[in-house]
Design a protein around this motif. Structure first.
Motif, PDB file in Angstrom:
ATOM      1  N   ALA A  18       0.834  -1.195   0.000  1.00 60.17           N
ATOM      2  CA  ALA A  18       0.000   0.000   0.000  1.00 60.17           C
ATOM      3  C   ALA A  18       0.874   1.251   0.000  1.00 60.17           C
ATOM      4  CB  ALA A  18      -0.908  -0.002   1.227  1.00 60.17           C
ATOM      5  N   VAL A  21       0.450   6.601   3.703  1.00 57.88           N
ATOM      6  CA  VAL A  21      -0.748   7.371   4.037  1.00 57.88           C
ATOM      7  C   VAL A  21      -0.326   8.730   4.586  1.00 57.88           C
ATOM      8  CG1 VAL A  21      -2.806   7.446   5.494  1.00 57.88           C
ATOM      9  CG2 VAL A  21      -2.047   5.282   4.525  1.00 57.88           C
ATOM     10  N   GLN A 102      -4.368  -1.003   6.171  1.00 64.94           N
ATOM     11  CA  GLN A 102      -3.902  -1.041   4.785  1.00 64.94           C
ATOM     12  C   GLN A 102      -3.845  -2.468   4.253  1.00 64.94           C
ATOM     13  OE1 GLN A 102      -0.374   1.551   5.747  1.00 64.94           O
ATOM     14  NE2 GLN A 102      -0.904   2.432   3.766  1.00 64.94           N
ATOM     15  N   ARG A 105      -7.315  -3.466   3.420  1.00 67.98           N
ATOM     16  CA  ARG A 105      -7.730  -2.788   2.195  1.00 67.98           C
ATOM     17  C   ARG A 105      -7.154  -3.478   0.962  1.00 67.98           C
ATOM     18  NH1 ARG A 105     -11.335  -0.249  -0.877  1.00 67.98           N
ATOM     19  NH2 ARG A 105     -10.309   0.832  -2.589  1.00 67.98           N
ATOM     20  N   LYS A 112     -10.984   2.643   1.798  1.00 69.16           N
ATOM     21  CA  LYS A 112      -9.745   3.388   1.572  1.00 69.16           C
ATOM     22  C   LYS A 112      -9.394   4.198   2.817  1.00 69.16           C
ATOM     23  CE  LYS A 112     -10.621   4.057  -3.389  1.00 69.16           C
ATOM     24  NZ  LYS A 112     -10.908   5.075  -4.440  1.00 69.16           N
TER      25      LYS A 112
END
Length: 243
Positions: A18, A21, A102, A105, A112
């Motif tokens: 991922a 963030v 994550q 996800r 998200k």
């Protein structure tokens, strides 16, 4: 061709990593969420006109505070701002929470994740309705819920077998009970010494069963199960996953 094949063999198993963030240095006041939430929205949705942003508070949470921010009536693009409950960081590892979020996800088991901030995170709104006890008794729905739980239970971080964190978390909780919570416990709750003896018994009898170590949701209240009737799917929100 050989070089390409060799590079392929070196790729890690499982879904792609991922992306990082964003983390904003913003703290949201638990008792006055909206100003802080709107500051976050200015970062995440800079094209939204502040005067058009609408908000909706959710009151089902026990410890966290949750507010939805959106501009369209159908909430098609909606940002959920979740503010952590006071002192919950004593029990919940927030860095692990973000990593697990994550990971879920990447496997299609979580919305998200848009960002983190000093005392919370922002993520995608999941369309549907929060279920109640009367709903989860329906065979059509409890089968969907079981399928979603099974998906979470089959996830392995980085393709490796997970190590259990159960005993560590329970010992950590007992330490908090002794030092932070004990005076406020209900008279119906057994004394800590009784619970610790039960824990010793569990540690003696459970490991020999050789039960698989899996990811668990750990907060599966009815209101954390979202059913989308149009898509015919059930999603599990607010995971506090551990193994």
């Amino acid at each position: 061709m050989e070089a390409a094949a060799g590079a392929g063999r070196g790729a890690p198993p499982g879904p792609p990593r991922a992306a990082a963030v964003p983390c904003f240095g913003i703290s949201v006041d638990q008792d006055d969420i909206l100003p802080g939430a709107l500051r976050l929205i200015r970062e995440l949705r800079p094209r939204w006109k502040p005067e058009r942003v609408r908000t909706k508070r959710f009151t089902d949470g026990i410890t966290n505070k949750l507010v939805a921010c959106y501009v369209e009536e159908d909430m098609r693009d909606c940002v959920l701002v979740r503010v952590y409950g006071e002192r919950t960081e004593l029990l919940v590892d927030r860095e692990s929470e973000v990593r697990n979020f994550q990971l879920l996800r990447a496997h299609g088991c979580a919305p998200k994740l848009y960002c983190t901030f000093q005392n919370g995170l922002c993520y995608e709104y999941m369309r549907g309705v929060a279920l109640g006890p009367e709903h989860i008794r329906e065979p059509r729905l409890f089968r969907l819920i079981a399928l979603e739980m099974a998906k979470i239970h089959t996830i392995h971080a980085n393709g490796s077998l997970p190590k259990p964190t159960l005993w560590h978390k329970i010992h950590n909780y007992f330490a908090l009970v002794k030092n932070e919570i004990n005076p406020s416990l209900s008279a119906d709750v057994p004394e800590v010494g009784v619970l610790e003896r039960e824990l010793v018994w569990l540690k003696e009898h459970l490991p020999p069963l050789d039960s698989p170590v899996v990811f668990c949701h750990n907060d599966l209240l009815c209101k954390n199960i979202i059913y989308d009737s149009r898509a015919g799917t059930a999603c599990l929100r607010r995971p506090q996953v551990s193994r």
